[in-house]
Design an enzyme around this catalytic site. Structure first.
Site, PDB file in Angstrom:
ATOM      1  N   GLY A 108       0.802  -1.212   0.000  1.00 48.26           N
ATOM      2  CA  GLY A 108       0.000   0.000   0.000  1.00 48.26           C
ATOM      3  C   GLY A 108       0.833   1.258   0.000  1.00 48.26           C
ATOM      4  O   GLY A 108       1.749   1.406   0.809  1.00 48.26           O
ATOM      5  N   GLY A 122      -0.470   4.395   0.380  1.00 46.33           N
ATOM      6  CA  GLY A 122      -1.231   5.494   0.964  1.00 46.33           C
ATOM      7  C   GLY A 122      -0.403   6.228   2.000  1.00 46.33           C
ATOM      8  O   GLY A 122       0.832   6.156   2.020  1.00 46.33           O
ATOM      9  N   PHE A 123      -1.081   6.941   2.904  1.00 48.32           N
ATOM     10  CA  PHE A 123      -0.368   7.737   3.899  1.00 48.32           C
ATOM     11  C   PHE A 123       0.537   6.876   4.775  1.00 48.32           C
ATOM     12  O   PHE A 123       1.690   7.236   5.030  1.00 48.32           O
ATOM     13  CB  PHE A 123      -1.378   8.480   4.781  1.00 48.32           C
ATOM     14  CG  PHE A 123      -2.067   9.609   4.078  1.00 48.32           C
ATOM     15  CD1 PHE A 123      -1.395  10.786   3.783  1.00 48.32           C
ATOM     16  CD2 PHE A 123      -3.396   9.510   3.699  1.00 48.32           C
ATOM     17  CE1 PHE A 123      -2.028  11.829   3.133  1.00 48.32           C
ATOM     18  CE2 PHE A 123      -4.038  10.549   3.053  1.00 48.32           C
ATOM     19  CZ  PHE A 123      -3.356  11.716   2.771  1.00 48.32           C
ATOM     20  N   GLY A 124       0.031   5.730   5.252  1.00 40.54           N
ATOM     21  CA  GLY A 124       0.822   4.883   6.123  1.00 40.54           C
ATOM     22  C   GLY A 124       1.987   4.221   5.415  1.00 40.54           C
ATOM     23  O   GLY A 124       3.122   4.239   5.900  1.00 40.54           O
ATOM     24  N   VAL A 144      -2.272  -7.628  -4.535  1.00 45.32           N
ATOM     25  CA  VAL A 144      -2.043  -8.692  -3.557  1.00 45.32           C
ATOM     26  C   VAL A 144      -3.303  -9.534  -3.415  1.00 45.32           C
ATOM     27  O   VAL A 144      -4.416  -9.004  -3.311  1.00 45.32           O
ATOM     28  CB  VAL A 144      -1.650  -8.092  -2.190  1.00 45.32           C
ATOM     29  CG1 VAL A 144      -1.471  -9.199  -1.151  1.00 45.32           C
ATOM     30  CG2 VAL A 144      -0.370  -7.272  -2.320  1.00 45.32           C
ATOM     31  N   GLU A 163     -19.206  17.261   3.489  1.00 42.83           N
ATOM     32  CA  GLU A 163     -18.444  18.024   2.495  1.00 42.83           C
ATOM     33  C   GLU A 163     -19.025  17.846   1.097  1.00 42.83           C
ATOM     34  O   GLU A 163     -19.117  18.814   0.323  1.00 42.83           O
ATOM     35  CB  GLU A 163     -16.976  17.599   2.559  1.00 42.83           C
ATOM     36  CG  GLU A 163     -16.300  18.073   3.842  1.00 42.83           C
ATOM     37  CD  GLU A 163     -14.953  17.425   4.112  1.00 42.83           C
ATOM     38  OE1 GLU A 163     -14.213  17.951   4.962  1.00 42.83           O
ATOM     39  OE2 GLU A 163     -14.644  16.382   3.493  1.00 42.83           O
ATOM     40  N   ASP A 186      -6.003   2.305   8.042  1.00 44.88           N
ATOM     41  CA  ASP A 186      -7.398   1.859   8.076  1.00 44.88           C
ATOM     42  C   ASP A 186      -7.532   0.353   8.211  1.00 44.88           C
ATOM     43  O   ASP A 186      -8.616  -0.149   8.505  1.00 44.88           O
ATOM     44  CB  ASP A 186      -8.119   2.290   6.789  1.00 44.88           C
ATOM     45  CG  ASP A 186      -8.354   3.789   6.718  1.00 44.88           C
ATOM     46  OD1 ASP A 186      -8.283   4.440   7.779  1.00 44.88           O
ATOM     47  OD2 ASP A 186      -8.589   4.304   5.617  1.00 44.88           O
ATOM     48  N   ALA A 204      -5.814  10.258   8.154  1.00 40.77           N
ATOM     49  CA  ALA A 204      -4.480  10.352   7.566  1.00 40.77           C
ATOM     50  C   ALA A 204      -3.376  10.578   8.599  1.00 40.77           C
ATOM     51  O   ALA A 204      -2.331   9.907   8.542  1.00 40.77           O
ATOM     52  CB  ALA A 204      -4.458  11.458   6.508  1.00 40.77           C
TER      53      ALA A 204
END
Length: 420
Positions: free
Chosen positions: A10, A12-14, A78, A170, A299, A314
């Site tokens: 992944g 993403g942010f992590g 994966v 939003e 997440d 995030a």
């Protein structure tokens, strides 16, 4: 435990924080993602509502890690993990070996047992989701211009957002502004200001994670924009023509799902314990029970830190990625102690249109125009690259002063439910 190969699932942010934390370390790092870009998810709704272009909130992962010479980026999907052989299984049959594994595969929207609703009510987690929703919103107005039936036109101009969390609020606010401030004057057969935007929340209030006074302000701000807010109301059916709210039928051409998330199948790959949302129940140091060589973050992980569950936001993912990278660096030096993760809450923010937002930092709570400027400043700060920060800032300034949106492009082919 000898560590020569670290695999990160992944980007993403992590995952990106972990890769950056291991840049230059005496270990080979492989980052695998099924897409070639890192996505700034907090602004994804602005792509879906024609405020920003995709290139302003997404960047090639290879470019972001090009200076980390010990990090290799692979494009792949994966499908499983062999914990005994210490291998990651990819869809094309490849097996990637690891000595330490970091799983940061994120989450998707959840339909609470009604997965068949997804084709009629897309969620918002990826760029493809955003462009699909943008297409549906803009096509609804285009079709309304040609529709001669008042009843069918009303359905085309009805937008239902399911879920009153930050994403739902939003979306509802910015769709209402699109209809009432951006599009008037563009069409001849109807007035876009006649559109209905309906926000449906099963709980008693919107923005339930915020204090009640901020939640109440958000509702009033939405209603000032013309949004119909339905709280304490559950959706019982979604189909191609609209939604059912208990016994009430609402005909709507566009339904957007923002009501919940489901973690990636990482827990099933590992045979690990998971919570109701599918998140892996991890140890205090973010490792999987009985698997000290496997970390789960973002997440995909469920962890209670300092008495509270770590939220799926995030900042939490970035902190976890940095923590795992530091733990692996410590192990490379022979430090095998358990390093507990402690989440530092950086506050919650949500925006409601161009000049309204709510901010809760714990020690200070703001609402209104000042909160909106603080929200915008914070998001611009966390964007990657000077060019993107400048582009987004100028875009927002233009939209704020003129009400015009430059990203109103319909770019995809017709989808199965996009007949016409």
């Amino acid at each position: 435990m000898s560590i020569e190969r670290v695999v990160i699932l992944g980007g993403g942010f992590g995952g990106l924080a972990a890769a950056r934390g291991l840049a230059g370390a005496p270990v080979s790092v492989t980052l695998i993602d099924q897409r070639n870009h890192h996505l700034f998810q907090p602004l994804l709704y602005q792509v879906a509502t024609a405020l920003l272009a995709t290139s302003e909130i997404a960047w090639p992962i290879r470019s972001l890690l090009r200076d980390a010479r010990n990090v290799t980026t692979l494009l792949g999907t994966v499908v499983g993990i062999d914990t005994e052989a210490r291998q990651v299984k990819l869809e094309d049959g490849a097996a990637i070996p690891y000595d330490a594994l970091i799983i940061a595969t994120g989450a998707r929207h959840a339909y609470f047992g009604h997965d068949d609703w997804e084709r009629h009510a897309p969620g918002l987690k990826m760029l493809e989701d955003a462009t699909t929703i943008r297409r549906r919103i803009l096509m609804a107005f285009e079709r309304a211009e040609r529709e001669t039936s008042a009843e069918k036109r009303a359905a085309l101009l009805t937008f239902v957002i399911v879920g009153g969390g930050p994403t739902g609020v939003e979306l509802a606010g910015t769709i209402a502004e699109l209809a009432r401030h951006t599009l008037p004057g563009d069409f001849r057969a109807f007035d876009p200001r006649d559109s209905r935007v309906i926000l449906v929340e099963a709980g008693p209030r919107v923005l339930a994670a915020f204090r009640e006074d901020l939640s109440a302000y958000a509702r009033k701000a939405l209603e000032r924009l013309g949004v119909e807010v339905r709280t304490g109301t559950a959706v019982t059916r979604v189909d191609a023509e609209g939604v059912m709210l208990a016994a009430e039928r609402i005909d709507a051409a566009t339904v957007i799902w923002a009501a919940g998330v489901q973690a990636s199948p990482a827990a099933d790959w590992l045979g690990a314990a998971k919570d109701r949302a599918g998140r892996v129940m991890v140890e205090a140091d973010l490792t999987v029970p009985d698997h000290p060589d496997i970390f789960v973050i973002g997440d995909t992980a469920m962890l209670v830190s300092d008495g509270k569950p770590v939220p799926g936001v995030a900042p939490a993912a970035k902190q976890q990625g940095a923590h795992v990278a530091a733990t692996i660096r410590a192990r490379l030096k022979g430090d095998m102690a358990v390093h507990r993760f402690h989440y530092r809450d950086q506050g919650s923010l949500a925006t409601i249109g161009r000049s309204a937002a709510v901010v809760d930092f714990g020690w200070i709570r703001l609402k209104g125009a000042l909160a909106w400027w603080l929200w915008g400043t914070a998001h611009i700060f966390f964007l990657i690259g000077v060019r993107n920060r400048l582009a987004v800032a100028l875009n927002w300034l233009w939209i704020h002063t003129s009400g015009r949106r430059g990203a109103r492009l319909i770019t995809q082919r017709d989808l199965p439910d996009d007949d016409g």
